[in-house]
Design a protein around this motif. Structure first.
Motif, short mmCIF file in Angstrom:
data_model
loop_
_atom_site.label_atom_id
_atom_site.label_comp_id
_atom_site.label_asym_id
_atom_site.label_seq_id
_atom_site.Cartn_x
_atom_site.Cartn_y
_atom_site.Cartn_z
N SER A 170 0.84 -1.19 0.00
CA SER A 170 0.00 0.00 0.00
C SER A 170 0.88 1.25 0.00
CB SER A 170 -0.92 0.00 1.23
OG SER A 170 -1.85 1.07 1.18
N GLY A 171 0.49 2.25 -0.79
CA GLY A 171 1.30 3.45 -0.92
C GLY A 171 0.94 4.53 0.07
N SER A 172 1.59 5.69 -0.07
CA SER A 172 1.38 6.81 0.84
C SER A 172 0.10 7.58 0.54
CB SER A 172 2.57 7.77 0.77
OG SER A 172 2.73 8.26 -0.56
N ASN A 173 -0.44 7.42 -0.67
CA ASN A 173 -1.65 8.13 -1.05
C ASN A 173 -2.61 7.16 -1.72
OD1 ASN A 173 -3.43 10.28 -1.49
ND2 ASN A 173 -2.51 10.78 -3.48
N PRO A 174 -3.20 6.23 -0.96
CA PRO A 174 -4.05 5.20 -1.56
C PRO A 174 -5.31 5.77 -2.17
CG PRO A 174 -4.20 5.13 0.83
CD PRO A 174 -3.11 6.10 0.50
N TYR A 227 -8.41 4.76 -1.88
CA TYR A 227 -9.69 4.49 -1.21
C TYR A 227 -9.61 4.86 0.27
CZ TYR A 227 -10.20 1.99 -5.53
OH TYR A 227 -10.22 1.69 -6.87
N ASP A 228 -10.73 5.35 0.79
CA ASP A 228 -10.77 5.76 2.20
C ASP A 228 -10.46 4.60 3.13
OD1 ASP A 228 -11.39 8.34 1.47
OD2 ASP A 228 -13.55 8.12 1.80
N TRP A 229 -10.93 3.40 2.78
CA TRP A 229 -10.71 2.28 3.70
C TRP A 229 -9.22 2.01 3.87
CZ3 TRP A 229 -8.07 -2.20 3.02
CH2 TRP A 229 -7.84 -2.65 1.73
N GLN A 230 -8.45 2.20 2.81
CA GLN A 230 -7.00 1.99 2.93
C GLN A 230 -6.36 3.05 3.81
OE1 GLN A 230 -6.21 1.11 -1.58
NE2 GLN A 230 -4.38 0.51 -0.45
N SER A 231 -6.79 4.30 3.63
CA SER A 231 -6.23 5.39 4.44
C SER A 231 -6.52 5.18 5.92
CB SER A 231 -6.82 6.73 3.98
OG SER A 231 -6.49 7.00 2.64
N GLU A 232 -7.69 4.59 6.22
CA GLU A 232 -8.10 4.40 7.61
C GLU A 232 -7.42 3.18 8.24
OE1 GLU A 232 -12.27 4.05 7.13
OE2 GLU A 232 -12.58 6.19 6.68
N GLU A 233 -7.15 2.14 7.45
CA GLU A 233 -6.68 0.87 8.02
C GLU A 233 -5.19 0.62 7.84
OE1 GLU A 233 -8.93 -2.57 6.89
OE2 GLU A 233 -10.82 -1.44 6.77
N LEU A 234 -4.58 1.28 6.86
CA LEU A 234 -3.21 0.93 6.49
C LEU A 234 -2.28 2.14 6.59
CD1 LEU A 234 -3.99 -1.17 3.29
CD2 LEU A 234 -3.37 -2.05 5.54
N SER A 235 -1.03 1.84 6.82
CA SER A 235 0.02 2.85 6.75
C SER A 235 0.84 2.62 5.49
CB SER A 235 0.93 2.76 7.98
OG SER A 235 0.22 3.01 9.16
N GLU A 236 1.55 3.64 5.05
CA GLU A 236 2.40 3.50 3.87
C GLU A 236 3.41 2.38 4.10
OE1 GLU A 236 5.44 3.82 1.00
OE2 GLU A 236 5.76 4.18 3.14
N GLY A 237 3.51 1.48 3.13
CA GLY A 237 4.44 0.37 3.24
C GLY A 237 3.85 -0.92 3.74
N ASP A 238 2.58 -0.89 4.20
CA ASP A 238 1.93 -2.13 4.64
C ASP A 238 1.63 -3.03 3.45
OD1 ASP A 238 1.98 -1.32 7.26
OD2 ASP A 238 -0.14 -0.77 7.36
N ARG A 239 1.72 -4.33 3.67
CA ARG A 239 1.38 -5.29 2.64
C ARG A 239 -0.14 -5.54 2.63
NH1 ARG A 239 5.12 -10.32 4.08
NH2 ARG A 239 4.45 -9.68 6.15
N LEU A 240 -0.68 -5.79 1.44
CA LEU A 240 -2.10 -6.11 1.32
C LEU A 240 -2.33 -7.55 1.76
CD1 LEU A 240 -3.00 -4.43 -2.11
CD2 LEU A 240 -3.19 -3.48 0.21
N ASN A 241 -3.41 -7.77 2.53
CA ASN A 241 -3.71 -9.08 3.09
C ASN A 241 -5.17 -9.43 2.82
OD1 ASN A 241 -4.56 -11.02 5.44
ND2 ASN A 241 -2.32 -11.06 5.43
#
Length: 281
Positions: free
Chosen positions: A140-144, A146-160
């Protein structure tokens, strides 16, 4: 896209996917399941050339073809990876070169090659080099997108897989809900100057289509499909359910490029014939 991107400098090198000899032959090949065919042929270039790839289908706008699919696998912990073709050394005109190519990928009859991604300047990215050192996870990047990514993930997290549990009902107010849950990210780009952008969707439609299609059985996993997210027109980065104005172009449920209104169907995987650009020396 510049003329040089469409028609690389001639070198006499020709590379064909097994069983295909030129665009005329490809145009006559039958397809089953979701695998339709579109084609665009021209002369070849050094290190690239005529290439047959699977792609999400371009259905409208100026883009000349679909965006290339990335086969997916999921590890034991549920993390998503883009599969990279087998790296090997071959002799060509008396010179040893490295290529990344897997024949008969997972028994599908399809030759999967890094040349699928050699367009729009991506051929010069470090991550496209056959031996680039990468674990191939989707990040996941620094500017995803979708809102769900911004809320649940930080930059550099792997998608699961666990992040997509609501894929059968997810919606964001653009188009219909329940078609699938998307994410944006990068691939083979860690410690590299250039980022390879990807998009992924988990969808019940992909699960259904994969039941009867050998390529989708081999290249998707648990309803996930992914592609290199570079518009084949002018190399912009499109989005699935990211633009409210997509509905004006009947593309609310498709991948839509706001730059010049190209539209792609992420649930239609087709074979496309194009000229891959050569990797720089």
């Amino acid at each position: 896209m510049s003329e040089s991107d469409k028609y690389p400098e001639d070198s006499g090198r020709r590379r064909f996917v097994k069983g295909v000899v030129g665009g005329a032959t490809l145009a006559g090949v039958g397809a089953t399941g979701v695998a339709g065919i579109n084609s665009a042929t021209s002369s070849t270039g050094a290190g690239g050339g005529t290439t047959q790839a699977f792609a999400i289908e371009n259905t409208a706008g100026p883009a000349p073809r679909g965006m290339p699919q990335i086969p997916i696998e999921i590890d034991e912990e549920g993390y998503l990876k883009g599969v990279w073709p087998e790296v090997k050394t071959v002799e060509e005109n008396g010179v040893s070169i490295q290529i990344a190519e897997t024949e008969d990928y997972q028994g599908s009859g399809v030759t999967y090659s890094s040349e699928w991604f050699q367009y729009c300047g991506v051929e010069s990215y470090a991550g496209i080099e056959p031996d680039y050192d990468s674990d191939n996870y989707f990040i996941s990047g620094s500017n995803p997108g979708y809102d769900w990514q911004s809320e649940e993930l930080s930059e550099g997290d792997r998608l699961n897989v666990s992040m997509f549990e609501d894929y059968q009902s997810w919606g964001n107010g653009i188009g219909a809900s329940g078609l699938g849950k998307p994410a944006t990210g990068r691939w083979r780009s860690e410690d590299a100057e250039d980022t390879i952008p990807i998009q992924v969707i988990r969808s019940p439609r992909i699960e259904q289509m994969a039941q009867d299609d050998p390529w989708l059985q081999a290249s998707t996993d648990q309803g996930f499909v992914a592609w290199l997210n570079k518009c084949t027109h002018f190399c912009c980065v499109p989005g699935y359910k990211q633009a409210e104005d997509a509905a004006k172009f009947d593309a609310a449920d498709d991948v839509y490029c706001q730059c010049h209104q190209s539209v792609y169907d992420p649930f239609s995987l087709v074979e496309t014939l194009f000229v891959a650009r050569p990797r720089p020396e």
